[in-house]
Design a protein around this motif. Structure first.
Motif, mmCIF file in Angstrom:
data_model
loop_
_atom_site.group_PDB
_atom_site.id
_atom_site.type_symbol
_atom_site.label_atom_id
_atom_site.label_comp_id
_atom_site.label_asym_id
_atom_site.label_seq_id
_atom_site.Cartn_x
_atom_site.Cartn_y
_atom_site.Cartn_z
ATOM 1 N N LEU A 83 46.671 48.519 39.116
ATOM 2 C CA LEU A 83 45.486 49.192 39.652
ATOM 3 C C LEU A 83 44.413 49.414 38.592
ATOM 4 C CD1 LEU A 83 44.019 50.556 41.987
ATOM 5 C CD2 LEU A 83 45.254 52.664 41.411
ATOM 6 N N SER A 84 44.800 49.783 37.371
ATOM 7 C CA SER A 84 43.794 50.041 36.332
ATOM 8 C C SER A 84 42.990 48.781 36.019
ATOM 9 C CB SER A 84 44.443 50.586 35.059
ATOM 10 O OG SER A 84 45.378 49.661 34.545
ATOM 11 N N PHE A 85 43.616 47.598 36.086
ATOM 12 C CA PHE A 85 42.902 46.342 35.848
ATOM 13 C C PHE A 85 41.925 46.063 36.991
ATOM 14 C CE2 PHE A 85 46.278 44.005 33.073
ATOM 15 C CZ PHE A 85 46.437 45.132 32.296
ATOM 16 N N THR A 86 42.368 46.306 38.217
ATOM 17 C CA THR A 86 41.520 46.075 39.396
ATOM 18 C C THR A 86 40.295 46.982 39.361
ATOM 19 O OG1 THR A 86 43.468 45.447 40.663
ATOM 20 C CG2 THR A 86 41.505 46.032 41.907
ATOM 21 N N LEU A 87 40.491 48.254 39.023
ATOM 22 C CA LEU A 87 39.364 49.192 38.940
ATOM 23 C C LEU A 87 38.398 48.783 37.830
ATOM 24 C CD1 LEU A 87 41.286 52.552 39.436
ATOM 25 C CD2 LEU A 87 39.851 51.355 41.107
ATOM 26 N N ALA A 88 38.934 48.353 36.706
ATOM 27 C CA ALA A 88 38.088 47.912 35.594
ATOM 28 C C ALA A 88 37.275 46.691 35.997
ATOM 29 C CB ALA A 88 38.945 47.597 34.370
ATOM 30 N N ARG A 89 37.912 45.751 36.675
ATOM 31 C CA ARG A 89 37.220 44.542 37.121
ATOM 32 C C ARG A 89 36.045 44.893 38.030
ATOM 33 N NH1 ARG A 89 39.333 41.725 41.711
ATOM 34 N NH2 ARG A 89 37.680 40.361 42.327
ATOM 35 N N GLY A 90 36.256 45.809 38.967
ATOM 36 C CA GLY A 90 35.181 46.227 39.872
ATOM 37 C C GLY A 90 34.021 46.864 39.125
ATOM 38 N N ALA A 91 34.328 47.723 38.172
ATOM 39 C CA ALA A 91 33.272 48.378 37.392
ATOM 40 C C ALA A 91 32.500 47.360 36.564
ATOM 41 C CB ALA A 91 33.867 49.458 36.496
ATOM 42 N N LEU A 92 33.197 46.398 35.987
ATOM 43 C CA LEU A 92 32.521 45.356 35.209
ATOM 44 C C LEU A 92 31.589 44.530 36.089
ATOM 45 C CD1 LEU A 92 35.462 44.121 32.995
ATOM 46 C CD2 LEU A 92 33.285 45.031 32.154
ATOM 47 N N GLU A 93 32.070 44.119 37.239
ATOM 48 C CA GLU A 93 31.258 43.290 38.125
ATOM 49 C C GLU A 93 30.023 44.038 38.630
ATOM 50 O OE1 GLU A 93 34.038 41.897 41.063
ATOM 51 O OE2 GLU A 93 34.749 40.286 39.749
ATOM 52 N N ARG A 94 30.158 45.342 38.903
ATOM 53 C CA ARG A 94 28.996 46.128 39.353
ATOM 54 C C ARG A 94 27.910 46.194 38.283
ATOM 55 N NH1 ARG A 94 32.998 48.978 41.666
ATOM 56 N NH2 ARG A 94 33.143 50.547 40.045
ATOM 57 N N SER A 95 28.319 46.061 37.019
ATOM 58 C CA SER A 95 27.357 46.120 35.921
ATOM 59 C C SER A 95 26.929 44.735 35.447
ATOM 60 C CB SER A 95 27.948 46.910 34.750
ATOM 61 O OG SER A 95 28.010 48.268 35.071
ATOM 62 N N GLY A 96 27.354 43.690 36.129
ATOM 63 C CA GLY A 96 26.971 42.342 35.733
ATOM 64 C C GLY A 96 27.935 41.674 34.774
ATOM 65 N N GLY A 97 29.106 42.276 34.570
ATOM 66 C CA GLY A 97 30.104 41.707 33.676
ATOM 67 C C GLY A 97 31.148 40.911 34.444
ATOM 68 N N GLU A 98 32.196 40.514 33.729
ATOM 69 C CA GLU A 98 33.221 39.660 34.316
ATOM 70 C C GLU A 98 34.547 39.879 33.592
ATOM 71 O OE1 GLU A 98 33.909 34.975 33.791
ATOM 72 O OE2 GLU A 98 31.983 35.505 34.681
ATOM 73 N N LEU A 99 35.649 39.695 34.313
ATOM 74 C CA LEU A 99 36.978 39.775 33.722
ATOM 75 C C LEU A 99 37.754 38.532 34.116
ATOM 76 C CD1 LEU A 99 39.304 41.333 32.307
ATOM 77 C CD2 LEU A 99 39.799 42.356 34.533
ATOM 78 N N THR A 100 38.299 37.829 33.127
ATOM 79 C CA THR A 100 39.184 36.693 33.381
ATOM 80 C C THR A 100 40.460 36.902 32.590
ATOM 81 O OG1 THR A 100 38.167 35.377 31.632
ATOM 82 C CG2 THR A 100 37.344 35.018 33.850
ATOM 83 N N ILE A 101 41.474 36.144 32.953
ATOM 84 C CA ILE A 101 42.759 36.268 32.287
ATOM 85 C C ILE A 101 43.225 34.886 31.856
ATOM 86 C CG2 ILE A 101 44.002 36.127 34.472
ATOM 87 C CD1 ILE A 101 46.003 38.107 33.299
ATOM 88 N N THR A 102 43.791 34.818 30.665
ATOM 89 C CA THR A 102 44.285 33.551 30.136
ATOM 90 C C THR A 102 45.725 33.733 29.695
ATOM 91 O OG1 THR A 102 42.083 33.017 29.324
ATOM 92 C CG2 THR A 102 43.884 31.767 28.403
ATOM 93 N N GLY A 103 46.582 32.828 30.093
ATOM 94 C CA GLY A 103 47.957 32.829 29.632
ATOM 95 C C GLY A 103 48.058 32.027 28.347
#
Length: 124
Positions: A87-107
């Motif tokens: 959940l903490s990752f999902t909430l962070a992703r939403g906040a980033l996107e609202r501000s024009g940012g982005e979250l991706t994940i790499t293995g």
């Protein structure tokens, strides 16, 4: 647990996103990562001058399996399915996107995971 931070270099860009949203997002990502890590594992946070923050860690338990499903070694995935993330990752992703940012994940081939945060920046 304790985290030591060291800042080096000069800033080359200005962040254009909402500071409160970005602080919330980064705080949730780091707190979420620390909760998902087995004790004694290293956490690496690297921020570049162009607004890219990389958080590298090795997850434990079911989170490790979910993150491997999202991003195999060398792959980068945009996180479109929030049900697979803590959940903490999902909430962070939403906040980033609202501000024009982005979250991706790499293995990583080692089994580690890297969260790549792109902050909204201006180079002017």
């Amino acid at each position: 647990r304790a985290i030591a931070a060291e800042r080096s270099g000069a800033a080359h860009a200005s962040c254009t996103g909402d500071p409160e949203h970005l602080y919330y997002a980064l705080r949730n990502l780091v707190a979420g990562v620390v909760r998902e890590m087995p004790p004694g594992q290293p956490l690496v946070i690297d921020a570049s001058a162009n607004g890219v923050v990389r958080i590298a860690f090795t997850a434990g338990g079911t989170t490790a399996a979910r993150l491997r499903t999202l991003a195999g070694p060398g792959d980068a995935e945009t996180l479109h399915d929030p049900t697979l993330l803590p959940l903490s990752f999902t909430l962070a992703r939403g906040a980033l996107e609202r501000s024009g940012g982005e979250l991706t994940i790499t293995g990583e081939p080692t089994g580690a995971t890297t969260l790549v945060v792109r902050l909204p920046v201006s180079t002017m």
